[in-house]
Design an enzyme around this catalytic site. Structure first.
Site, PDB file in Angstrom:
ATOM      1  N   ASP A 115       0.861  -1.181   0.000  1.00  0.00           N
ATOM      2  CA  ASP A 115       0.000   0.000   0.000  1.00  0.00           C
ATOM      3  C   ASP A 115       0.897   1.230   0.000  1.00  0.00           C
ATOM      4  O   ASP A 115       2.111   1.130   0.232  1.00  0.00           O
ATOM      5  CB  ASP A 115      -0.890  -0.006   1.262  1.00  0.00           C
ATOM      6  CG  ASP A 115      -1.770   1.238   1.333  1.00  0.00           C
ATOM      7  OD1 ASP A 115      -2.413   1.555   0.317  1.00  0.00           O
ATOM      8  OD2 ASP A 115      -1.790   1.909   2.372  1.00  0.00           O
ATOM      9  N   SER A 116       0.284   2.381  -0.202  1.00  0.00           N
ATOM     10  CA  SER A 116       1.034   3.632  -0.154  1.00  0.00           C
ATOM     11  C   SER A 116       1.500   3.952   1.272  1.00  0.00           C
ATOM     12  O   SER A 116       2.329   4.833   1.455  1.00  0.00           O
ATOM     13  CB  SER A 116       0.164   4.770  -0.687  1.00  0.00           C
ATOM     14  OG  SER A 116      -1.051   4.815   0.029  1.00  0.00           O
TER      15      SER A 116
ATOM     16  N   CYS B 182      -3.796  -1.136  -2.061  1.00  0.00           N
ATOM     17  CA  CYS B 182      -4.101   0.285  -2.252  1.00  0.00           C
ATOM     18  C   CYS B 182      -5.094   0.435  -3.412  1.00  0.00           C
ATOM     19  O   CYS B 182      -4.854  -0.091  -4.500  1.00  0.00           O
ATOM     20  CB  CYS B 182      -2.795   1.006  -2.569  1.00  0.00           C
ATOM     21  SG  CYS B 182      -2.979   2.744  -2.961  1.00  0.00           S
TER      22      CYS B 182
ATOM     23  N   GLU C 127      -5.136   9.451   9.491  1.00  0.00           N
ATOM     24  CA  GLU C 127      -3.722   9.397   9.912  1.00  0.00           C
ATOM     25  C   GLU C 127      -3.502  10.172  11.210  1.00  0.00           C
ATOM     26  O   GLU C 127      -2.602   9.862  11.979  1.00  0.00           O
ATOM     27  CB  GLU C 127      -2.817   9.943   8.805  1.00  0.00           C
ATOM     28  CG  GLU C 127      -2.995   9.200   7.498  1.00  0.00           C
ATOM     29  CD  GLU C 127      -1.752   8.475   7.015  1.00  0.00           C
ATOM     30  OE1 GLU C 127      -0.672   8.762   7.520  1.00  0.00           O
ATOM     31  OE2 GLU C 127      -1.905   7.608   6.127  1.00  0.00           O
TER      32      GLU C 127
ATOM     33  N   CYS D 168     -11.259   3.388  -0.500  1.00  0.00           N
ATOM     34  CA  CYS D 168      -9.920   3.833  -0.114  1.00  0.00           C
ATOM     35  C   CYS D 168      -9.560   3.088   1.164  1.00  0.00           C
ATOM     36  O   CYS D 168     -10.412   2.906   2.041  1.00  0.00           O
ATOM     37  CB  CYS D 168      -9.933   5.341   0.137  1.00  0.00           C
ATOM     38  SG  CYS D 168      -8.422   5.965   0.901  1.00  0.00           S
TER      39      CYS D 168
ATOM     40  N   HIS E 269      -8.169   3.736   3.822  1.00  0.00           N
ATOM     41  CA  HIS E 269      -8.354   4.366   5.131  1.00  0.00           C
ATOM     42  C   HIS E 269      -9.824   4.418   5.584  1.00  0.00           C
ATOM     43  O   HIS E 269     -10.098   4.535   6.761  1.00  0.00           O
ATOM     44  CB  HIS E 269      -7.838   5.808   5.098  1.00  0.00           C
ATOM     45  CG  HIS E 269      -6.346   5.919   5.045  1.00  0.00           C
ATOM     46  ND1 HIS E 269      -5.599   5.351   4.044  1.00  0.00           N
ATOM     47  CD2 HIS E 269      -5.474   6.538   5.878  1.00  0.00           C
ATOM     48  CE1 HIS E 269      -4.322   5.629   4.256  1.00  0.00           C
ATOM     49  NE2 HIS E 269      -4.217   6.340   5.358  1.00  0.00           N
TER      50      HIS E 269
HETATM   51  N1  DGL Z   1      -3.991   3.813  -0.030  1.00  0.00           N
HETATM   52  C1  DGL Z   1      -4.654   4.862  -0.755  1.00  0.00           C
HETATM   53  C2  DGL Z   1      -5.876   4.284  -1.464  1.00  0.00           C
HETATM   54  O1  DGL Z   1      -6.454   3.298  -1.056  1.00  0.00           O
HETATM   55  C3  DGL Z   1      -5.067   5.995   0.149  1.00  0.00           C
HETATM   56  C4  DGL Z   1      -3.922   6.839   0.632  1.00  0.00           C
HETATM   57  C5  DGL Z   1      -3.179   7.524  -0.504  1.00  0.00           C
HETATM   58  O2  DGL Z   1      -3.695   8.477  -1.118  1.00  0.00           O
HETATM   59  O3  DGL Z   1      -2.067   7.091  -0.776  1.00  0.00           O
HETATM   60  O4  DGL Z   1      -6.292   4.806  -2.467  1.00  0.00           O
END
Ligand code: DGL
Length: 275
Positions: free
Chosen positions: A14-15, A77, A156, A188, A190
């Site tokens: 993931d990011s 992600c 976050e 997303c 989060h």
């Molecule tokens: N992990 C990203 C997503 O699910 C969210 C956070 C980001 O913008 O990197 O799209």
């Protein structure tokens, strides 16, 4: 079919920390599997970056995970799944699962009035991939998308059930309530962490779809069909879960321990630009 060892780990990336919601579901649903998780904490967020950049980052991470001899890949992600999964799959000889397709499928199964909302990062919404998958599944369904960029920093910051988060959710979601959607995809990584707040704002009549849950189910199906599902627990003393990041390992560890109750013993920082 893959000729990999069933004991090999699953690579999840993931990011940043958000993909831990997906890792957590894999741990719950597939407790015998080993996981190598990479969070790109140095380069987060992906949601506001271009397709080219997200694809380049994703390919570097895949090269890193392949060094650990993974038997399958999970792109945890949404933005990377939307922008880069196709490109990544072209270069892979192991199965790969993204989060967008399983979420789209679950939403079409859940809706009764045919009005599905998708909330996600700007990148995921711009890719229109949720719309494409849902449309391809057929049926008389309309999709209403809304980027919610402030949700990621709020999560976050740990403001999961905070009045500020609720107020912002009311503003973002008002138009979806007016349209009378009955199903909302939390598109997303989060967003499942503020599911309570989103649910409160949307009201009881709206089904919230968590792609993390559906992705773990899809992973199980893919592992089974490739004879890669691990039926036995990892051997005693073998590390089941490993975590790597591109920056700020301690901060990652603290956050991760609030999401995953299995105890994250360590997170190691690596230089992802070398890959
Ligand atoms: N992990 C990203 C997503 O699910 C969210 C956070 C980001 O913008 O990197 O799209």
């Amino acid at each position: 079919m893959s000729n990999k060892d069933v004991n090999a780990p699953i690579g999840v990336f993931d990011s940043g920390v958000g993909g831990l919601t997906v890792a957590r579901e894999i741990m719950r649903q597939l407790p015998n599997e080993r996981i190598i998780y990479f969070g790109d904490t140095a380069r987060v967020p992906y949601g506001s970056k271009s397709k080219e950049t997200v694809t380049r980052y994703s390919k570097q991470i895949v090269r890193f995970l392949l060094e650990h001899d993974i038997k399958a890949l999970v792109v945890a992600c949404n933005t990377a799944s939307a922008y880069a999964l196709d490109e990544i799959e072209k270069e892979l000889t192991i199965p790969a699962v993204g989060v967008v397709k399983p979420g789209a499928k679950a939403a079409t199964e859940a809706t009764k009035n045919g009005k599905i909302g998708v909330i996600a990062t700007e990148g995921t919404i711009a890719s229109h991939l949720y719309d494409t998958y849902i449309t391809n599944l057929g049926g008389d369904v309309k999709i209403y998308s809304k980027p919610c960029p402030l949700f990621v920093p709020l999560v976050e910051e740990g403001l999961l059930e905070d009045p500020v988060t609720e107020e912002i959710a009311r503003r973002y979601l008002a138009e979806l309530i007016d349209i009378d959607i009955d199903t909302l995809i939390l598109g997303c990584t989060h967003y499942p962490l503020i599911r309570k707040t989103i649910g409160k704002v949307m009201g009881e009549g709206v089904t919230l779809v968590n792609p993390a849950y559906e992705t773990a189910k899809e992973l199980e199906r893919v592992l089974k069909s490739n004879n890669l599902l691990n039926e036995t627990k990892p051997a005693l003393g073998e590390q089941q879960y490993s975590f790597f990041v591109s920056d700020a390992a301690d901060k990652f560890k603290t956050f991760a321990n609030t999401i995953i109750k299995y105890g994250i013993l360590s997170a190691k920082t690596i230089n992802i630009e070398e890959y």
